[in-house]
Design an enzyme around this catalytic site. Sequence first.
Site, short mmCIF file in Angstrom:
data_model
loop_
_atom_site.label_atom_id
_atom_site.label_comp_id
_atom_site.label_asym_id
_atom_site.label_seq_id
_atom_site.Cartn_x
_atom_site.Cartn_y
_atom_site.Cartn_z
N LYS A 161 53.33 16.53 28.24
CA LYS A 161 53.79 17.54 29.20
C LYS A 161 54.89 16.95 30.09
O LYS A 161 54.95 15.74 30.28
CB LYS A 161 52.62 17.95 30.10
N ARG B 231 41.48 24.41 22.44
CA ARG B 231 40.89 25.19 21.34
C ARG B 231 40.20 24.29 20.32
O ARG B 231 39.25 24.70 19.66
CB ARG B 231 41.99 26.05 20.71
N1 BES Z 1 45.67 23.08 29.62
C1 BES Z 1 46.78 23.68 29.02
C2 BES Z 1 47.02 25.11 29.48
C3 BES Z 1 47.41 25.30 30.92
C4 BES Z 1 48.72 25.49 31.25
C5 BES Z 1 46.46 25.36 31.89
C6 BES Z 1 49.07 25.71 32.56
C7 BES Z 1 46.80 25.56 33.20
C8 BES Z 1 48.10 25.75 33.54
C9 BES Z 1 46.61 23.71 27.51
O1 BES Z 1 45.87 22.67 26.97
C10 BES Z 1 47.97 23.66 26.93
O2 BES Z 1 48.61 22.67 27.10
N2 BES Z 1 48.38 24.72 26.27
C11 BES Z 1 49.68 24.79 25.70
C12 BES Z 1 49.56 25.38 24.33
C13 BES Z 1 50.82 25.26 23.52
C14 BES Z 1 51.08 23.83 23.15
C15 BES Z 1 50.67 26.10 22.27
C16 BES Z 1 50.54 25.68 26.58
O3 BES Z 1 50.04 26.68 27.09
O4 BES Z 1 51.70 25.33 26.80
MN MN Z 2 47.11 20.98 26.62
#
Ligand code: BES
Ligand code: MN
Length: 482
Positions: A264, A338
């Site tokens: 991230k 997931r």
């Molecule tokens: N924990 C994150 C989702 C999230 C994003 C929670 C912002 C709280 C605030 C999750 O594990 C994630 O990183 N999801 C990705 C999925 C993507 C790689 C398909 C996302 O939402 O960017």
């Molecule tokens: Mn994630």
Amino acid sequence: MQVALEIRPVEAVECAAAVLPAFEDGPGQLPAPAAELYESKEFSGKPNETALLYAVPGFAARRVLLYGAGKREKLTPADLRRYAGAAARTLQAKSLAQGALLLDGELAGAAWVQAAVEGALAGHYDADALKTERNNGRKLESFTLAVPSGDEALRAALERGRITGEAQNFARDLVNEPANRLPPAELAARAEKMAAECGLECEVLDVHRLRQLGMGALLGVAQGSAEPPVLIVLRYRPEGAAAGAHLGLVGKGVTFDSGGLSIKPADGMEKMKYDMAGGAAVIGAMRGIADLRPAIPVTALIPAVENMTGPAAQRPGDIVTSLSGKTIEVLNTDAEGRLILADAMTYAARLGCTHLVDAATLTGAIVVALGHLRVGLFSNDDELRQKVLSASEAAGERMWHMPLDDDYKDYLKSAFADIPNIGGRWGGAVTAAMFLREFANPLPWVHLDIAGTAWLDDGKPHLAKGASGVPVRTFIELAMAW
Ligand code: BES
Ligand code: MN
Ligand code: ZN
């Protein structure tokens, strides 16, 4: 903070401040000094407007706080929950030690009493556990609900509200605690301690057991971290439960989500300590359920891992074999929630759960779709969806039904495994839910994407910045109303 019910006029309650809901319709039965403020237009009863009056004749309380509550006929228990929370925060900010909120007329009913207690407890909470001077020493010590007349039903409502509000705050503490202090093993230790105190059964499956069982999807996420993963299982069993429905609550417990190798951006990464908010909500709800003793058996499952970039980290393109036997191509290591939920849901079915509800901070896409106000709700079963929506409405945790049409499955195609862990660019919250559906079927299942609602970036009048505790109240209400 102590909460109490006093069945007598608020005027007679001795405390630092009596809180009177004040409506936009006019001063009504409010004392004369309040009527004067309406008259001079210094106060009009708009939502969250306040006025503090001193030495009001007839009141044993040293002050009277008028709390603006909008139009009387529009007021719902959900509004009252927020106003009670905001009033508690107002008293706390003024260093006042005791408050007494008047609930009269129609508001002297069980649903209102429960909501007001929940709101006051949630409002009173501050994430100051790790400040060496907690809240500068200021503390609101007691919050009383004053109803002019009432019966035992109101006492039960007070108790239910207290248990629910405390369960919510328990979950918020877990979420606000940073990842260095709350790795998976420590989250498990907290769950075990709570279970021992509340009379729940708690089992913690360690990494060896997870390997033995074959939870390849969960283990793949964990392997980049020095912190070993666990699967926390909490069991509530009512006395003499007939064979029938058995509720499984599953909560995402990523104690920190760096994204893994699909890392991230630095900006905002510190917030990813709240990626275990679903798991915390499930643990908090189980605490409330243990005290309130609904008729339905409930099993909670919290897969807890840290998603990191260590030398053994899983790579984009890796293919893992889930507990269900399905193979998953990990196209993005940041779509980790997931993966751990998939194995936990398969295991929930093995433990005999007949209905599944999961809560997960699953996607940024749900924040794009719904903002920070409503939880995204996905389901493969109309009846269970209705149950959860009704519970969420009673609990004042707003949700919105999102689609899961079969042809969204076309978005999830892998050339090399049964299923990829991400879809394409569009409909990210839906494709995440479609992925989960593959592992929930054939059980009736509801998925709650709480990425937008589990955390407040800014404080609100009724709630401190940080963890919100969503959806603890919905889970408790769901079990109680089943
Ligand atoms: N924990 C994150 C989702 C999230 C994003 C929670 C912002 C709280 C605030 C999750 O594990 C994630 O990183 N999801 C990705 C999925 C993507 C790689 C398909 C996302 O939402 O960017
Ligand atoms: Mn994630
Ligand atoms: Zn995550």
